[in-house]
Design a protein around this motif. Structure first.
Motif, short mmCIF file in Angstrom:
data_model
loop_
_atom_site.label_atom_id
_atom_site.label_comp_id
_atom_site.label_asym_id
_atom_site.label_seq_id
_atom_site.Cartn_x
_atom_site.Cartn_y
_atom_site.Cartn_z
N GLU A 76 11.13 20.74 -28.61
CA GLU A 76 9.87 20.36 -28.37
C GLU A 76 8.81 21.32 -28.80
O GLU A 76 8.99 22.48 -28.19
CB GLU A 76 9.71 19.95 -26.92
CG GLU A 76 10.53 18.61 -26.75
CD GLU A 76 10.26 18.18 -25.15
OE1 GLU A 76 9.30 18.76 -24.54
OE2 GLU A 76 11.15 17.47 -24.74
N VAL A 77 7.84 21.29 -29.57
CA VAL A 77 7.08 22.13 -29.99
C VAL A 77 5.35 21.99 -29.36
O VAL A 77 5.16 20.99 -29.50
CB VAL A 77 6.95 22.41 -31.47
CG1 VAL A 77 5.77 23.60 -31.75
CG2 VAL A 77 8.22 22.81 -32.04
N TYR A 78 5.26 23.23 -28.31
CA TYR A 78 3.96 22.96 -27.86
C TYR A 78 2.96 24.19 -28.21
O TYR A 78 3.48 24.97 -28.71
CB TYR A 78 4.17 23.46 -26.45
CG TYR A 78 5.00 22.11 -25.80
CD1 TYR A 78 4.23 21.00 -25.08
CD2 TYR A 78 6.32 22.37 -25.58
CE1 TYR A 78 5.01 19.85 -24.58
CE2 TYR A 78 7.09 21.23 -25.10
CZ TYR A 78 6.26 20.19 -24.65
OH TYR A 78 7.05 19.16 -24.04
N VAL A 79 1.74 23.99 -28.39
CA VAL A 79 0.91 24.85 -28.71
C VAL A 79 -0.34 24.99 -27.53
O VAL A 79 -0.58 23.98 -26.93
CB VAL A 79 0.05 24.33 -30.16
CG1 VAL A 79 1.15 24.81 -31.23
CG2 VAL A 79 -0.58 23.19 -30.18
N PRO A 80 -1.04 26.13 -27.82
CA PRO A 80 -2.21 26.15 -26.75
C PRO A 80 -3.52 25.29 -27.20
O PRO A 80 -3.65 25.27 -28.37
CB PRO A 80 -2.60 27.78 -27.20
CG PRO A 80 -1.38 28.45 -27.78
CD PRO A 80 -0.97 27.18 -28.68
N TYR A 81 -4.09 24.88 -26.06
CA TYR A 81 -5.06 23.69 -26.24
C TYR A 81 -5.95 24.47 -25.06
O TYR A 81 -6.04 24.41 -24.15
CB TYR A 81 -4.88 22.35 -25.83
CG TYR A 81 -6.04 21.66 -25.67
CD1 TYR A 81 -6.40 20.97 -27.20
CD2 TYR A 81 -7.00 21.34 -24.84
CE1 TYR A 81 -7.61 20.17 -26.99
CE2 TYR A 81 -8.31 20.53 -24.72
CZ TYR A 81 -8.39 19.97 -26.08
OH TYR A 81 -9.44 19.18 -26.06
N MET A 82 -7.12 25.20 -25.82
CA MET A 82 -8.17 25.63 -24.87
C MET A 82 -8.80 24.89 -23.91
O MET A 82 -9.45 23.96 -24.29
CB MET A 82 -9.29 26.64 -25.89
CG MET A 82 -8.46 27.77 -26.56
SD MET A 82 -9.74 28.73 -27.59
CE MET A 82 -9.75 27.65 -28.89
N CYS A 83 -8.85 25.64 -22.57
CA CYS A 83 -9.60 24.74 -21.51
C CYS A 83 -10.34 25.86 -20.70
O CYS A 83 -9.67 26.43 -19.94
CB CYS A 83 -8.55 24.12 -20.55
SG CYS A 83 -7.49 22.60 -21.52
N GLY A 84 -11.65 26.02 -20.93
CA GLY A 84 -12.35 26.92 -20.11
C GLY A 84 -12.00 28.44 -20.62
O GLY A 84 -11.77 28.76 -21.62
N ASP A 85 -11.58 29.08 -19.37
CA ASP A 85 -11.11 30.51 -19.55
C ASP A 85 -9.60 30.71 -19.89
O ASP A 85 -9.19 31.97 -20.22
CB ASP A 85 -11.55 31.39 -18.36
CG ASP A 85 -10.78 30.85 -17.12
OD1 ASP A 85 -9.91 29.94 -17.38
OD2 ASP A 85 -10.88 31.87 -16.25
N THR A 86 -8.88 29.48 -20.04
CA THR A 86 -7.38 29.66 -20.24
C THR A 86 -7.03 28.42 -21.32
O THR A 86 -7.95 27.96 -21.99
CB THR A 86 -6.58 29.50 -19.11
OG1 THR A 86 -5.18 29.78 -19.31
CG2 THR A 86 -6.84 28.11 -18.29
#
Length: 180
Positions: A76-86
């Motif tokens: 399973e490959v996950y990537v960052p999804y920006m939410c506010g300051d993280t």
């Protein structure tokens, strides 16, 4: 006495300059070497749930690795999804959209995965082996909020390391550092 924040900023600028002015051929060659090393670490650790970044030009191009992992059963490959300051980890899927800071992201999803491994790009590394990034602190906040920490792998085309301690207590540290 030198201000730690000023020294960190100067070191970051120096590393970015080094990373920016590299020939396309050199980038491609180094990226292939690093992707091969990343696959070895993934196999050695038997990591199945992997957080990996979608690369910007200065970062190691890990898209071939993402494509290989997605074709393998059980990964399973996950990537960052920006939410506010993280950010939060979302499943990698197409189409990707260009978002804040010119970073590509898939659409938002509501998956809570216990990550085995996180592959994190770095601008530089300080004496303590901690990450110097672009200065937004998103990775630091993300990992701080996790209850279970995955194995962390830093990637960089050229090792840009200082003999000074420039980071703070909350800055993330790698279990592995992979360069070409």
């Amino acid at each position: 006495m030198i201000n730690k924040d000023h020294a960190k900023s100067d070191f970051r600028k120096s590393c970015i300059c080094t990373l920016r002015f590299m020939s396309q051929y050199t980038k491609i060659r180094k990226d292939k070497t690093i992707v091969k090393k990343l696959l070895q670490v993934i196999n050695e650790l038997n990591a199945r749930k992997i957080l990996i970044y979608i690369p910007m030009d200065m970062e190691v191009n890990v898209l071939p690795l993402i494509n290989k992992l997605r074709k393998r059963r059980g990964f399973e490959v996950y990537v960052p999804y920006m939410c506010g300051d993280t950010f939060k980890a979302v499943k990698y899927r197409l189409p990707l959209e260009v978002k804040k800071f010119g970073i590509k992201e898939p659409r938002n999803s509501f998956v809570r995965a216990k990550l085995d491994l996180a592959i994190v790009p770095v601008v530089g590394i300080d004496k303590a082996g901690k990450r110097i990034g672009f200065g937004k602190g998103m990775y630091d906040r993300f990992f701080y909020r996790l209850k279970r920490k995955p194995t962390i792998v830093f990637t960089q085309r050229i090792l840009c390391m200082t003999n000074q301690n420039l980071t703070d207590q909350y800055d993330i540290q790698a279990d592995y550092i992979i360069t070409s």
